[in-house]
Motif scaffolding. Structure first.
Motif, short mmCIF file in Angstrom:
data_model
loop_
_atom_site.label_atom_id
_atom_site.label_comp_id
_atom_site.label_asym_id
_atom_site.label_seq_id
_atom_site.Cartn_x
_atom_site.Cartn_y
_atom_site.Cartn_z
N GLN A 7 0.83 -1.21 0.00
CA GLN A 7 0.00 0.00 0.00
C GLN A 7 0.87 1.26 0.00
OE1 GLN A 7 -2.24 -1.14 3.45
NE2 GLN A 7 -4.07 -1.58 2.23
N GLN A 23 2.45 1.74 -3.43
CA GLN A 23 1.51 2.26 -4.43
C GLN A 23 1.29 3.76 -4.27
OE1 GLN A 23 1.05 0.80 -6.97
NE2 GLN A 23 -0.08 -1.10 -6.86
N SER A 24 1.35 4.25 -3.03
CA SER A 24 1.08 5.67 -2.79
C SER A 24 2.35 6.50 -2.57
CB SER A 24 0.15 5.82 -1.58
OG SER A 24 0.76 5.28 -0.41
N TYR A 83 9.11 -4.50 -1.65
CA TYR A 83 8.86 -3.17 -2.21
C TYR A 83 9.83 -2.18 -1.59
CZ TYR A 83 4.48 -5.52 -3.31
OH TYR A 83 3.55 -6.42 -3.76
N GLU A 102 10.20 -2.97 -7.17
CA GLU A 102 9.40 -4.11 -6.71
C GLU A 102 10.07 -5.36 -7.24
OE1 GLU A 102 5.04 -6.26 -7.38
OE2 GLU A 102 5.40 -4.28 -8.24
N SER A 119 -1.78 -9.81 -6.43
CA SER A 119 -1.50 -8.48 -6.98
C SER A 119 -2.80 -7.73 -7.06
CB SER A 119 -0.88 -8.60 -8.37
OG SER A 119 0.34 -9.28 -8.29
N ALA A 128 -7.39 -0.42 -5.31
CA ALA A 128 -6.26 -0.28 -4.39
C ALA A 128 -6.21 -1.43 -3.39
CB ALA A 128 -6.35 1.06 -3.67
N SER A 186 -4.83 -4.64 -1.52
CA SER A 186 -3.43 -4.98 -1.25
C SER A 186 -3.28 -6.48 -1.15
CB SER A 186 -2.96 -4.31 0.04
OG SER A 186 -3.69 -4.82 1.13
#
Length: 187
Positions: free
Chosen positions: A73, A76-77, A103, A119, A142, A149, A151
């Motif tokens: 998470q 991604q952000s 990550y 990643e 994934s 969004a 996870s």
């Protein structure tokens, strides 16, 4: 005869140590971990096979960069505020201790958004000879192709938040090899 046994024991020790250590991957190859040069770290990673026991090395100027291992998470952000681990030496070696996704991002403002992210998918060491990115099993889900969004299932954190424990290679193979070497001298 004694010299032959000593040489044989030494060669056996050297072989065992060599076999027990995983591959070492320098992130970004010669460019290292940087925002210069538009390096696509995910493209770099897609050309590699990562296995449990391998080591990834981040080399960078620590006045301008760092490395943060984060959750899916946060990856991604581009959020490095609550990392799993933070590395700041400029030459960080991280041993991959479990299969699954890892990550990483640079926590300097703007660097993650500029593409300084990585990643990687790590497969079990037992798959080393035949594993390929296309045939490696998927150890965590994934996000869906719809772009939601969601996870992946959380993976256990084997190193708590102590980043230094990631830098130590397992000493057991070396100790076993040393024991074989010493036994070789005794006979």
């Amino acid at each position: 005869m004694a010299l032959t046994k000593k040489i044989l024991a030494f060669l056996l020790m050297a072989t065992l140590v060599g076999v027990s250590l995983g591959a070492v991957h320098k992130v970004g190859d010669s460019a290292g971990w940087t925002t210069l040069g538009n390096i696509d770290y995910n493209q770099w990673a897609s050309s590699k096979n990562f296995h449990v026991g391998d080591t990834i090395v981040f080399e960078y100027n620590n006045q301008f960069h760092n490395v943060k291992q984060v959750t899916f998470q946060d990856f991604q952000s581009c959020n490095g505020a609550s990392p799993i681990a933070t590395f700041t030496s400029g030459s960080d070696s991280i041993t991959l201790k479990r299969p699954g996704h890892y990550y990483f991002l640079c926590g300097v403002p703007g660097h993650c958004e500029a593409g300084q992210t990585l990643e990687i998918m790590v497969t079990p060491a037992s798959l080393r000879p035949s594993a390929s990115p296309l045939s490696a099993p998927n150890y965590s889900s994934s996000p869906s192709s719809s772009g939601s969004a969601s996870s992946p299932a959380p993976l256990p954190n084997p190193y708590q938040s102590n980043a230094s424990s990631l830098q130590v290679l397992s000493v057991w193979p070396a100790l076993i090899s040393l024991a074989i070497f010493v036994i070789g001298f005794a006979y």
